[in-house]
Write a protein that holds these residues in place. Structure first.
Motif, mmCIF file in Angstrom:
data_model
loop_
_atom_site.group_PDB
_atom_site.id
_atom_site.type_symbol
_atom_site.label_atom_id
_atom_site.label_comp_id
_atom_site.label_asym_id
_atom_site.label_seq_id
_atom_site.Cartn_x
_atom_site.Cartn_y
_atom_site.Cartn_z
ATOM 1 N N VAL A 72 0.836 -1.204 0.000
ATOM 2 C CA VAL A 72 0.000 0.000 0.000
ATOM 3 C C VAL A 72 0.871 1.255 0.000
ATOM 4 C CG1 VAL A 72 -1.736 1.290 1.294
ATOM 5 C CG2 VAL A 72 -1.860 -1.203 1.203
ATOM 6 N N LYS A 73 0.512 2.211 -0.862
ATOM 7 C CA LYS A 73 1.262 3.467 -0.962
ATOM 8 C C LYS A 73 0.441 4.660 -0.474
ATOM 9 C CE LYS A 73 4.935 1.845 -3.195
ATOM 10 N NZ LYS A 73 6.328 2.009 -2.737
ATOM 11 N N ALA A 74 -0.875 4.593 -0.668
ATOM 12 C CA ALA A 74 -1.724 5.704 -0.227
ATOM 13 C C ALA A 74 -3.100 5.162 0.103
ATOM 14 C CB ALA A 74 -1.830 6.766 -1.318
ATOM 15 N N SER A 75 -3.742 5.796 1.069
ATOM 16 C CA SER A 75 -5.024 5.314 1.567
ATOM 17 C C SER A 75 -5.748 6.533 2.132
ATOM 18 C CB SER A 75 -4.742 4.280 2.660
ATOM 19 O OG SER A 75 -5.877 3.570 3.023
ATOM 20 N N SER A 76 -6.901 6.849 1.604
ATOM 21 C CA SER A 76 -7.545 8.088 2.045
ATOM 22 C C SER A 76 -8.772 7.810 2.895
ATOM 23 C CB SER A 76 -7.873 8.977 0.846
ATOM 24 O OG SER A 76 -8.606 8.282 -0.128
ATOM 25 N N ILE A 77 -9.222 8.842 3.582
ATOM 26 C CA ILE A 77 -10.314 8.701 4.546
ATOM 27 C C ILE A 77 -11.626 9.099 3.877
ATOM 28 C CG2 ILE A 77 -11.229 9.496 6.760
ATOM 29 C CD1 ILE A 77 -8.388 9.958 7.705
ATOM 30 N N CYS A 78 -12.635 8.240 4.056
ATOM 31 C CA CYS A 78 -13.947 8.417 3.431
ATOM 32 C C CYS A 78 -14.937 8.953 4.464
ATOM 33 C CB CYS A 78 -14.424 7.056 2.918
ATOM 34 S SG CYS A 78 -16.164 6.961 2.514
ATOM 35 N N GLY A 79 -16.016 9.550 3.985
ATOM 36 C CA GLY A 79 -17.092 9.973 4.877
ATOM 37 C C GLY A 79 -17.626 8.830 5.719
ATOM 38 N N GLY A 80 -17.634 7.643 5.150
ATOM 39 C CA GLY A 80 -18.080 6.470 5.908
ATOM 40 C C GLY A 80 -17.156 6.179 7.082
ATOM 41 N N ASP A 81 -15.844 6.372 6.863
ATOM 42 C CA ASP A 81 -14.897 6.204 7.969
ATOM 43 C C ASP A 81 -15.206 7.190 9.093
ATOM 44 O OD1 ASP A 81 -13.279 4.173 6.719
ATOM 45 O OD2 ASP A 81 -12.360 5.726 5.479
ATOM 46 N N ILE A 82 -15.602 8.404 8.709
ATOM 47 C CA ILE A 82 -15.913 9.412 9.727
ATOM 48 C C ILE A 82 -17.173 9.014 10.492
ATOM 49 C CG2 ILE A 82 -16.407 11.864 10.121
ATOM 50 C CD1 ILE A 82 -14.791 12.444 7.555
ATOM 51 N N HIS A 83 -18.211 8.516 9.754
ATOM 52 C CA HIS A 83 -19.382 7.970 10.441
ATOM 53 C C HIS A 83 -18.936 6.936 11.484
ATOM 54 C CE1 HIS A 83 -22.712 9.690 8.171
ATOM 55 N NE2 HIS A 83 -22.291 9.230 7.016
ATOM 56 N N LEU A 84 -18.023 6.045 11.093
ATOM 57 C CA LEU A 84 -17.551 5.010 12.021
ATOM 58 C C LEU A 84 -16.810 5.634 13.198
ATOM 59 C CD1 LEU A 84 -16.251 2.307 9.498
ATOM 60 C CD2 LEU A 84 -18.108 2.000 11.164
ATOM 61 N N TYR A 85 -15.924 6.570 12.894
ATOM 62 C CA TYR A 85 -15.122 7.213 13.936
ATOM 63 C C TYR A 85 -16.020 7.904 14.959
ATOM 64 C CZ TYR A 85 -11.385 10.105 15.962
ATOM 65 O OH TYR A 85 -10.490 10.714 16.814
ATOM 66 N N LYS A 86 -17.112 8.488 14.453
ATOM 67 C CA LYS A 86 -18.052 9.160 15.358
ATOM 68 C C LYS A 86 -18.974 8.147 16.053
ATOM 69 C CE LYS A 86 -20.191 12.750 13.337
ATOM 70 N NZ LYS A 86 -20.864 13.380 12.147
ATOM 71 N N GLY A 87 -18.918 6.862 15.616
ATOM 72 C CA GLY A 87 -19.830 5.864 16.181
ATOM 73 C C GLY A 87 -21.255 6.050 15.707
ATOM 74 N N LYS A 88 -21.448 6.685 14.564
ATOM 75 C CA LYS A 88 -22.804 6.973 14.084
ATOM 76 C C LYS A 88 -23.075 6.402 12.696
ATOM 77 C CE LYS A 88 -23.851 11.224 16.628
ATOM 78 N NZ LYS A 88 -24.220 12.639 16.502
ATOM 79 N N HIS A 89 -22.349 5.383 12.307
ATOM 80 C CA HIS A 89 -22.615 4.811 10.981
ATOM 81 C C HIS A 89 -23.983 4.154 11.002
ATOM 82 C CE1 HIS A 89 -22.209 2.556 7.297
ATOM 83 N NE2 HIS A 89 -21.061 3.145 7.047
ATOM 84 N N PRO A 90 -24.857 4.504 10.070
ATOM 85 C CA PRO A 90 -26.230 3.961 10.138
ATOM 86 C C PRO A 90 -26.309 2.463 9.881
ATOM 87 C CG PRO A 90 -25.935 5.299 8.135
ATOM 88 C CD PRO A 90 -24.694 5.469 8.960
ATOM 89 N N LEU A 91 -25.306 1.879 9.284
ATOM 90 C CA LEU A 91 -25.400 0.469 8.882
ATOM 91 C C LEU A 91 -24.334 -0.431 9.494
ATOM 92 C CD1 LEU A 91 -25.912 1.139 5.058
ATOM 93 C CD2 LEU A 91 -27.678 0.831 6.777
ATOM 94 N N ALA A 92 -23.400 0.101 10.292
ATOM 95 C CA ALA A 92 -22.305 -0.730 10.799
ATOM 96 C C ALA A 92 -22.054 -0.435 12.273
ATOM 97 C CB ALA A 92 -21.030 -0.472 9.987
ATOM 98 N N SER A 93 -21.490 -1.419 12.970
ATOM 99 C CA SER A 93 -21.229 -1.208 14.388
ATOM 100 C C SER A 93 -19.758 -1.478 14.709
ATOM 101 C CB SER A 93 -22.136 -2.123 15.225
ATOM 102 O OG SER A 93 -21.984 -3.452 14.795
ATOM 103 N N LEU A 94 -19.306 -0.969 15.814
ATOM 104 C CA LEU A 94 -17.894 -1.042 16.211
ATOM 105 C C LEU A 94 -17.631 -2.331 16.999
ATOM 106 C CD1 LEU A 94 -17.402 2.687 17.237
ATOM 107 C CD2 LEU A 94 -16.990 1.564 15.034
ATOM 108 N N PRO A 95 -16.398 -2.820 17.048
ATOM 109 C CA PRO A 95 -15.224 -2.321 16.322
ATOM 110 C C PRO A 95 -15.285 -2.687 14.841
ATOM 111 C CG PRO A 95 -14.674 -4.345 17.461
ATOM 112 C CD PRO A 95 -16.096 -4.023 17.818
ATOM 113 N N MET A 96 -14.593 -1.893 14.037
ATOM 114 C CA MET A 96 -14.631 -2.102 12.597
ATOM 115 C C MET A 96 -13.306 -1.632 11.997
ATOM 116 S SD MET A 96 -16.577 -3.041 10.011
ATOM 117 C CE MET A 96 -18.282 -2.983 10.537
ATOM 118 N N ALA A 97 -12.784 -2.420 11.070
ATOM 119 C CA ALA A 97 -11.627 -1.955 10.308
ATOM 120 C C ALA A 97 -12.041 -0.738 9.492
ATOM 121 C CB ALA A 97 -11.118 -3.056 9.377
ATOM 122 N N ILE A 98 -11.109 0.160 9.243
ATOM 123 C CA ILE A 98 -11.438 1.360 8.473
ATOM 124 C C ILE A 98 -10.500 1.479 7.268
ATOM 125 C CG2 ILE A 98 -12.559 2.761 10.239
ATOM 126 C CD1 ILE A 98 -9.830 3.927 10.937
#
Lengths: 343, 343, 343, 343
Positions: free
Chosen positions: A34-60
């Motif tokens: 891996v050379k580059a990996s960017s952060i998605c809005g979905g990752d932010i939902h996860l980071y905030k613990g507010k993803h409507p479809l997934a629960s923690l812990p979760m790989a990002i």
């Protein structure tokens, strides 16, 4: 190389690295450095613990590019040394939808990250079918952004934009700015882009938007009707996920127009929609999910120069600063757009 | 101003001016002081006496722009001083097709020139419904070219091009070069453009074509399959009107692909077509006729900078040099593209 | 004949006849001796004083058939003695939408009844453009039902039904039963029709529905998924106008499916919609408004025997019993479907 | 059962049976006891030694139905005793087209018969993916006809028929009569069917055709324009494969109409086409190849009663009479339609 770290969100606001052992490569697998990996809005939902479809812990992390360094025994289309972007879906290839080529609707769809392989990690294993070769003039950092661009491309194709169509985009975050470019690449006429944050609208201007509307300062629906001789736009895109912007996306449409919905709503069960608009103005709302044969199209648009990836990258950080990267994204003063982790 | 000259082809190779009296303006008519008028391939068919659908004598010229200098009593959308391009159709507004908005298929369709009003003349009268206002940054010479651009736009819409599609254009004359730009504006991926004349291919290169194919030097079908991993192109455009190029347009298609036919054939009753291609490769051929709501789209593409009109103008001449203009167009050494008459 | 009565709803629950004087026939007007006029769901909204878009007093009735008995001076397509059904729209023919043939979206659209000419009256005046000739084997009572059939046909075309598609129809009232027939005429596979009233479902069965679902007795969404191997239907139709049925229409869709909305909601500002369904299952909701070139299609379907009008007529009454007709429609015990007033 | 006969055409006019050994069943294979197998137009091309795409010797027969009597080790969707029809394609599942669900365009497509497994034989082995279960009320003889019906269904879908469309079908052989039914099932308005043989037109009448045109007795194009108020038909189908009928299929179209080509031409390199029709009337020709997800649709249409298979069967014969079956088909006096071999 046999043990390597991979990032997970283990609790709201908490990023942790867990060690992972490299699995043996199956038939058509490739191993990517891996050379580059960017952060998605979905990752932010996860980071905030507010993803409507997934629960923690979760790989990002699922916006990944890198170099192929090893091949499974049956790989035939990819070579060691290829520079690639990853399409991070896992599909069954046997269900009703897969057989018809609509793999994004696969009855058994999964994603690499929700299956335990996140993208903030030095090594990534995936079937050769899901990597896309990058020409030399696309950097790895840009290559990681092919994934969100593919989301935008899918939405634009779903919208069935025709040359000359007027369009409105609600939300000038990463997806919104890709939508802007993809909508213009598809030959649209005037494009309106709406947001509350001035720095995002500035980026939109630099990417060629003529009408940037700050919804904190004016009513976007009113403005759109004023600039379109009272007709409204042919197509609108909701890339925010809020009741208000959904309503505005529908209200700004020309009669017979189409609104494409891309945003996920954190609080979906409270969304009131002015439902008689559908019949009175014969409008449509179409959901757009993920991508399906869209990485290929996204690559064509980048190769043609119709879409630029680099202006969306506001920050580049090393892997160890991943937590800080999330803090930057959540801090409105940082004026962040896409934040890319470099490895 | 009451008497003014208008150009006709009276016999093959012979252009004559006849005097015409200005008619009174009917309700929604506008009077235009013509500023620029360009020569179309159809005019050349007439000049050669080989137009497949029309006979001599015939007025010529239908790519017209100018300034509005007088209004009929019921005009409401156009003002004196407006800079306009003319859409030169005459339709009935009452037939099956007109009522459905498909006026280019009107059962009683006519054109200004075939009804006696050519475009190489200082004054032009037309209903306000058929003029399109030009922004200041579009010159009159460019404005005259909106008509052939609309032809290309109509063909591109007929092709239902989608972002990322590969396309091949046979013929790099005026229509071909507009097709090139319109196809790119619609988000296509790689575009191949084919011609026999090197100077046309050079113009194509300057307009952004990556693959310019000289059919005198290589087999275009073979080359197209080589560059597309043996698949062929999603869409092709026949803008020549010859058996050979029609065959190549069909043969270069990807399975399931669509060929749009724009060229008129001078000798249509001898065209042999490899007809089993249709079934074996499930291809389509779609005719494209004129324009219908396409001037509006053409204007959007020019306003957005996606289509450039000026590079197509190779010669500009005064009205009295009209005969010479045709000689230039028929002389391969002149390297002419669009020739515009200035008034 | 110069003075004749016309029915209005003047207050909730109150039908009154007002005298009207026959206007002179304009150029393309025809004078119709009304023979049959049926009651629409919109009339019931008015009668209840709950129409979401109109206020009282208001003329009622717009499903009209009759015999042409006099012609305006410029009428050319219709003759005295013609048996006709009326398309009751009033459009401007000049706006953006009319010129493109989409007259149902006319910027200045009106309806005969909202312009003061209701259908419960012995005489009706309308332009020849808006009457459709009935073959002899279609009775006047059936002819009056061409209007609601056109509503259903428009919705089915909006749905882009393809042969073999599975469909679900929510609501088995007049529109629902026409939808059922039009959906089957378009080549659909299995069709589910859902209602709360058993007598409506019985009529549906007699019209060829295989799956009639009583939502009071089972969960229609659950049943639909059970009968479709867990996939859902390709197309659904909401012909009720309630939050619950809108939700079910969306939930019963196959991934990628399309819900067409025809019902008007009496209480639109309270409708909560499970909005993440759009993205998660990539569904669409399309509004369908009125009709546009649909009477012609409706007539073809009746002529072919694919749609039957007569089974929908549950009651026939003379004009003086119009108030009673509304009472019948509002009385669940009457088991009424379409109620036709005969003149 | 280990050795069994299979029919080949070894030279023009010569059918021979060769012995074949039953292969072991691979993972997802099913073994079918063939019950019915019908003769296709392609078989007749082979029998005459004039197939445009194949050379002798060649196995024949690919319209096959039967009972499943044994399962490979990985079969999961089919059970012993299932009554099935066979979809006789062989596709790679890995090429560009297969992955997109367009398996009929597979880069490596083959057919059972051209790969050595003909259909006139007591046993047939095929992957479970390519069998379709027949409901009890469809006989095996009818089940064999699902294959040509799927060809017609594919063509009708390619035509994008909409409710109310007028259509013309050139050729009332097996495919033509299935087209007739599928076109009507898709909601078409008037349908014209054209042939030279009176007995075929009689069958068409019995299947509900209103306009049967004998091209030996009248000019079909003239008649079609007369019956459509000078407009022509929205869609036409060429199911013959002759220059004359191709021209008529194109000429009978309404402006903007679509002709679907299904017939293969025995002499394709001599077909002259009136090519300016494409542009002048903006018509389309679309090839239709085989089938792709069409057996499923065909089954729905039969289950709904919209398509009847039985009336097309004119002769039923035992396997040993296969040569005689071809003679019957080539004898115009036999008035044969579909000839089914029973086993």
């Amino acid at each position: 190389m046999n043990e390597y770290p991979m990032a997970f969100v283990t609790a709201p606001g908490r990023v942790e690295f867990k060690n992972r052992t490299l699995p043996p490569l199956k038939d058509d697998d490739v191993l990517i450095k891996v050379k580059a990996s960017s952060i998605c809005g979905g990752d932010i939902h996860l980071y905030k613990g507010k993803h409507p479809l997934a629960s923690l812990p979760m790989a990002i992390g699922h916006e990944v590019s890198g170099e192929v360094i090893e091949l499974g025994p049956a790989v035939s289309k990819i070579a060691v040394g290829d520079r690639v972007a990853v399409e991070p879906v896992i599909v069954c290839r046997r269900c009703y939808f897969c057989l018809r080529g609509e793999y994004h609707l696969c009855q058994n769809i999964g994603y690499q990250y929700s299956s335990g392989q996140g993208g903030f990690t030095p090594y990534f294993v995936v079937s050769e079918d899901w990597v896309h070769c990058l020409p030399d003039f696309i950097s790895y950092e840009e290559g990681a952004l092919l994934e969100p661009l593919a989301v935008a491309v899918h939405a634009v194709r779903k919208a069935q934009i025709e040359p000359g169509h007027y369009a409105a985009i609600f939300g000038a975050g990463g997806i919104g700015l890709f939508l802007l470019q993809a909508v213009k690449a598809a030959g649209s006429g005037e494009v309106f882009i709406v947001d509350l944050l001035e720095h995002r609208l500035k980026t939109a201007t630099s990417l060629g938007a003529r009408f940037t509307l700050n919804a904190a300062q004016e009513d976007p629906v009113e403005r759109i009707f004023k600039e379109t001789q009272g007709l409204g736009v042919d197509r609108s895109f909701e890339a925010v996920g809020l009741e208000k912007t959904l309503q505005q996306s529908a209200q700004s449409l020309k009669k017979g127009g189409i609104c494409v919905l891309i945003g996920l709503f954190e609080d979906p069960l409270k969304v009131i929609f002015p439902v008689n608009l559908f019949v009175q103005r014969e409008i449509q709302i179409r959901g757009s999910r993920g991508y399906c044969w869209d990485f290929q199209v996204a690559l064509e648009l980048v190769k043609n120069g119709q879409v630029k990836l680099k202006p969306l990258i506001s920050h580049q950080l090393p892997l160890q600063d991943l937590s800080r990267a999330f803090e930057i994204l959540l801090d409105p003063k940082s004026q962040a757009n896409k934040v890319v982790i470099q490895l």
